[in-house]
Design a protein around this motif. Structure first.
Motif, PDB file in Angstrom:
ATOM      1  N   VAL A  77       1.335  -5.022  -0.225  1.00  0.00           N
ATOM      2  CA  VAL A  77      -0.005  -4.555   0.104  1.00  0.00           C
ATOM      3  C   VAL A  77       0.077  -3.450   1.150  1.00  0.00           C
ATOM      4  O   VAL A  77       1.067  -3.337   1.886  1.00  0.00           O
ATOM      5  CB  VAL A  77      -0.899  -5.703   0.629  1.00  0.00           C
ATOM      6  N   ASP A  78      -0.999  -2.640   1.203  1.00  0.00           N
ATOM      7  CA  ASP A  78      -1.082  -1.615   2.238  1.00  0.00           C
ATOM      8  C   ASP A  78      -1.853  -2.163   3.435  1.00  0.00           C
ATOM      9  O   ASP A  78      -2.117  -3.359   3.528  1.00  0.00           O
ATOM     10  CB  ASP A  78      -1.709  -0.331   1.684  1.00  0.00           C
ATOM     11  N   LEU A 104      -4.850  -2.132   4.220  1.00  0.00           N
ATOM     12  CA  LEU A 104      -6.154  -2.720   3.915  1.00  0.00           C
ATOM     13  C   LEU A 104      -6.028  -3.845   2.897  1.00  0.00           C
ATOM     14  O   LEU A 104      -7.017  -4.236   2.276  1.00  0.00           O
ATOM     15  CB  LEU A 104      -7.112  -1.637   3.398  1.00  0.00           C
ATOM     16  N   TYR A 105      -4.816  -4.333   2.711  1.00  0.00           N
ATOM     17  CA  TYR A 105      -4.535  -5.434   1.788  1.00  0.00           C
ATOM     18  C   TYR A 105      -4.775  -5.059   0.328  1.00  0.00           C
ATOM     19  O   TYR A 105      -4.944  -5.933  -0.519  1.00  0.00           O
ATOM     20  CB  TYR A 105      -5.347  -6.691   2.142  1.00  0.00           C
ATOM     21  N   ASN A 106      -4.775  -3.765   0.027  1.00  0.00           N
ATOM     22  CA  ASN A 106      -4.816  -3.352  -1.370  1.00  0.00           C
ATOM     23  C   ASN A 106      -3.438  -3.559  -1.981  1.00  0.00           C
ATOM     24  O   ASN A 106      -2.418  -3.200  -1.375  1.00  0.00           O
ATOM     25  CB  ASN A 106      -5.221  -1.885  -1.493  1.00  0.00           C
ATOM     26  N   PRO A 114      -8.730  -0.572  -7.195  1.00  0.00           N
ATOM     27  CA  PRO A 114      -7.595  -1.187  -6.497  1.00  0.00           C
ATOM     28  C   PRO A 114      -7.820  -2.673  -6.232  1.00  0.00           C
ATOM     29  O   PRO A 114      -8.867  -3.059  -5.701  1.00  0.00           O
ATOM     30  CB  PRO A 114      -7.551  -0.409  -5.176  1.00  0.00           C
ATOM     31  N   ASN A 155      -7.494  -6.077  -4.306  1.00  0.00           N
ATOM     32  CA  ASN A 155      -7.390  -6.388  -2.885  1.00  0.00           C
ATOM     33  C   ASN A 155      -6.998  -7.857  -2.713  1.00  0.00           C
ATOM     34  O   ASN A 155      -7.672  -8.748  -3.233  1.00  0.00           O
ATOM     35  CB  ASN A 155      -8.716  -6.110  -2.170  1.00  0.00           C
ATOM     36  N   ARG A 166      -9.691 -10.236  -1.174  1.00  0.00           N
ATOM     37  CA  ARG A 166     -10.784 -10.534  -2.105  1.00  0.00           C
ATOM     38  C   ARG A 166     -10.301 -11.464  -3.209  1.00  0.00           C
ATOM     39  O   ARG A 166     -10.995 -12.417  -3.579  1.00  0.00           O
ATOM     40  CB  ARG A 166     -11.321  -9.239  -2.710  1.00  0.00           C
ATOM     41  N   LEU A 209     -10.785  -1.926   7.945  1.00  0.00           N
ATOM     42  CA  LEU A 209     -10.236  -3.279   7.981  1.00  0.00           C
ATOM     43  C   LEU A 209     -11.264  -4.252   8.539  1.00  0.00           C
ATOM     44  O   LEU A 209     -11.400  -5.378   8.048  1.00  0.00           O
ATOM     45  CB  LEU A 209      -8.960  -3.305   8.822  1.00  0.00           C
ATOM     46  N   LEU A 243     -13.741  -4.991   5.833  1.00  0.00           N
ATOM     47  CA  LEU A 243     -13.189  -5.931   4.860  1.00  0.00           C
ATOM     48  C   LEU A 243     -13.224  -7.349   5.424  1.00  0.00           C
ATOM     49  O   LEU A 243     -13.577  -8.296   4.706  1.00  0.00           O
ATOM     50  CB  LEU A 243     -11.754  -5.538   4.510  1.00  0.00           C
TER      51      LEU A 243
END
Length: 269
Positions: A113-114, A116-118, A141, A143, A146, A184, A187
């Motif tokens: 993940v990046d 932002l948790y993508n 993308p 996540n 999510r 972030l 999110l």
């Protein structure tokens, strides 16, 4: 002579990071081989730090790579760290290495993940766990937060959802404290607001979740009538020189019991 103190620039930014880390000027000075007087002058704008000093202070304050660029710009210097897209040709070796790592970890789940948790990469073990997730959550993308906490994601099948949800939210809180990221925070506010069925274990039952290993909190999830248990581990890259690489995290899920091992080998082996 009256000294005019600056409210903008690198000084207040460094002071903010120092206070966030709960480090005194004296302690920071000792770490950075400087003096408390010089640190004070830098923070109040009476002294302009060198590029080397900005980077040294940022290192000792554990400032994220992206924010180190911001500090350099505020001090009047060019950014030091690039931000290269993962699909850039220069990232080919990195992408190949990540893919090999994920495939090599199969049949156990693993993903990357990046910041932002993508999800930027995942293996077959992750694909298996997401089999019953609502299609709209699988539109790129993807996540990871999510997918895990949304009522149409994994959440209804996580048998220890209150505990696992608390762990994930605390993880995000720590990251927000480390990196000043408004996306972030947004999110976090979104996933923290997802409804959780009161008095249930995440699958609509009143029975308690399975006992946990004493050494770590697992994610206990139901999959096609079976109960699977995983321990999560997160790895990052050492001494990254690129913002993109600095924000990547590799999360691997280690089976927490023999039954989970046997099942994964039977369906993904």
């Amino acid at each position: 002579m009256t000294t005019v103190l600056s409210d903008t620039g690198v000084g207040p930014l460094l002071r903010g990071w120092r206070e966030r880390r709960r480090v005194s000027q004296l302690e920071l000075a000792l770490r950075a081989d400087s003096s408390a007087r010089h640190i004070s002058f830098v923070e109040t704008g009476r002294s302009r730090p060198s590029e080397e000093m900005v980077l040294r202070l940022a290192e000792h304050l554990d400032v994220p790579v992206r924010e180190r660029n911001s500090l350099l710009l505020a001090a009047g210097y060019a950014p030091r760290y690039s931000e290269t897209a993962l699909d850039d040709p220069s990232m080919a070796a990195l992408r190949e290495g990540i893919d090999r790592l994920l495939v090599g970890y199969e049949p156990y789940p693993a993903l990357v993940v990046d910041g932002l948790y993508n999800v930027v990469a995942a293996n077959r073990g992750i694909t298996m766990l997401l089999a019953d997730v609502a299609p709209r959550l699988l539109v790129p993308p993807l996540n990871a937060m999510r997918l895990t906490l949304h009522p149409e994601g994994l959440a209804p099948r996580v048998r220890n959802l209150p505990e696992w949800r608390g762990h994930l939210l605390h993880q995000m809180e720590r990251q927000i404290a480390l990196a000043r990221s408004e996306p972030l925070r947004e999110l976090y506010e979104e996933v923290a607001a997802y409804p959780v069925a009161a008095g249930t274990n995440g699958v609509g039952r009143e029975d308690p979740p399975p006992l946990h290993p004493a050494f770590a909190l697992p994610m206990v999830v139901e999959h096609q009538g079976r109960t699977l248990s995983f321990l999560s581990s997160i790895s990052t890259f050492n001494t990254p020189m690129d913002v993109t690489v600095a924000e990547l995290a590799i999360e691997t899920f280690l089976p927490a019991d023999p039954a989970t091992v046997d099942y994964l080998r039977s369906v993904c082996g």
